[in-house]
Design an enzyme around this catalytic site. Sequence first.
Site, PDB file in Angstrom:
ATOM      1  CD  GLU A  27     -15.738   0.080  -1.313  1.00 36.68           C
ATOM      2  OE1 GLU A  27     -16.863  -0.253  -1.744  1.00 36.68           O
ATOM      3  OE2 GLU A  27     -14.842   0.565  -2.022  1.00 36.68           O
ATOM      4  CE1 TYR A  94     -12.834  -7.460  -1.449  1.00 35.95           C
ATOM      5  CE2 TYR A  94     -13.638  -9.476  -2.475  1.00 35.95           C
ATOM      6  CZ  TYR A  94     -13.344  -8.740  -1.336  1.00 35.95           C
ATOM      7  OH  TYR A  94     -13.553  -9.279  -0.095  1.00 35.95           O
ATOM      8  N   GLY A 101      -1.785 -10.272  -1.160  1.00 34.46           N
ATOM      9  CA  GLY A 101      -0.332 -10.305  -0.996  1.00 34.46           C
ATOM     10  C   GLY A 101       0.336 -11.348  -1.865  1.00 34.46           C
ATOM     11  N   GLY A 103       0.012 -11.183  -5.366  1.00 36.81           N
ATOM     12  CA  GLY A 103       0.123 -10.649  -6.734  1.00 36.81           C
ATOM     13  C   GLY A 103      -1.136 -10.785  -7.576  1.00 36.81           C
ATOM     14  CB  ILE A 104      -4.490 -12.304  -6.966  1.00 29.50           C
ATOM     15  CG1 ILE A 104      -3.875 -13.670  -6.631  1.00 29.50           C
ATOM     16  CG2 ILE A 104      -5.782 -12.456  -7.764  1.00 29.50           C
ATOM     17  CD1 ILE A 104      -4.777 -14.588  -5.808  1.00 29.50           C
ATOM     18  N   GLY A 105      -4.122  -9.151  -7.274  1.00 28.94           N
ATOM     19  CA  GLY A 105      -4.673  -7.823  -7.608  1.00 28.94           C
ATOM     20  C   GLY A 105      -3.873  -7.149  -8.707  1.00 28.94           C
ATOM     21  CG  ASN A 132      -9.161   2.454   0.017  1.00 27.73           C
ATOM     22  OD1 ASN A 132      -8.246   1.868   0.605  1.00 27.73           O
ATOM     23  ND2 ASN A 132     -10.006   1.844  -0.778  1.00 27.73           N
ATOM     24  CE1 TYR A 139      -5.700   0.309  -8.671  1.00 24.18           C
ATOM     25  CE2 TYR A 139      -6.702   1.517  -6.859  1.00 24.18           C
ATOM     26  CZ  TYR A 139      -6.720   0.462  -7.754  1.00 24.18           C
ATOM     27  OH  TYR A 139      -7.755  -0.430  -7.751  1.00 24.18           O
ATOM     28  CD  GLU A 151      -4.898  17.485 -15.442  1.00 29.41           C
ATOM     29  OE1 GLU A 151      -6.074  17.348 -15.842  1.00 29.41           O
ATOM     30  OE2 GLU A 151      -3.915  17.073 -16.080  1.00 29.41           O
TER      31      GLU A 151
END
Lengths: 173, 173
Positions: A27, A94, A101, A103-105, A132, A139, A151
């Site tokens: 970041e 993280y 790529g 599937g861990i996240g 980002n 998400y 909102e």
Amino acid sequence: MDFTIRPSKPEDCKDITRLIMELAEYEKMPDQVKISHEELKRDGFCQNPFYQCLIAEVPERHKTKDGHVKVGFALFFYTYSTWKGRCVYLEDLYVMPELRGKGIGKALMSSVAKVGKEQHCARMQLAVLDWNTPSMDFYMAKGAQDLTQSEGWHFLRFDGAALDKLAEEAPKN
Amino acid sequence: MDFTIRPSKPEDCKDITRLIMELAEYEKMPDQVKISHEELKRDGFCQNPFYQCLIAEVPERHKTKDGHVKVGFALFFYTYSTWKGRCVYLEDLYVMPELRGKGIGKALMSSVAKVGKEQHCARMQLAVLDWNTPSMDFYMAKGAQDLTQSEGWHFLRFDGAALDKLAEEAPKN
């Protein structure tokens, strides 16, 4: 690919600090990290822990080029809605770049959702920077709603001198 | 004007529920409130409480036209930054309309900041709706930074079927 998701232990705090620093470098704000592994240990393993953490670990044969097997983490805590009750908040998610790529996240995030559901949480919330795009897309594809967009919720923060001044002005009773 | 700020007790939960409902009515979303005073009691007064609450109370002689002496509340909890450590989050701040303009809201907010500082929190955070100009102005005048505006942070939420699906997809290990 084989990997394990498990709750963190005190002896993981050095690796968590390493991963936190990697994320901050990604970041481009590594100088913002003021936390030490001693603080992480104190605050995550006390009687009323300030956070909980899940670790993603790979077997030795899949270790990274630098020799790491602890390759990702999800740090979370409980929050509270006066409308809906218990919620879980995903503060950090993280995975090291060379292990992405696989599937861990997704597995880390799902595991936090599962812990939240077990604790009767009605929501899982998190914050993402609008520039980002990869994270935002990740998400949203999993069913998240963007409450700032729909909102108009804005994040406000008091820190430093503003927080000191507020606290000093509290009534003395 | 005389008023007292003090930590809530289990027997305050009915009044807190009343104040939560008043706030939701002001926000024109009373049907969103799914919480009961029993849940508030269970979640705020267990071994690892999910929230803490401060109550603003006036003496009998200043009671409201409906006879209330508990006229405001601030509900908060601890969160955690992987950069800065412990933070305090102000979830709800409310003062009954007929008691406004007497410094009660400010005293509640300052008291939360003070509790946060005592617990070594580096930040106090909260969320405000961008159309809620009076609240936004109130916080900004006290030194808050709008991180959505300055850094682009957006609030994301998983709930209902999206949260259920995530939790079901968690690895079984």
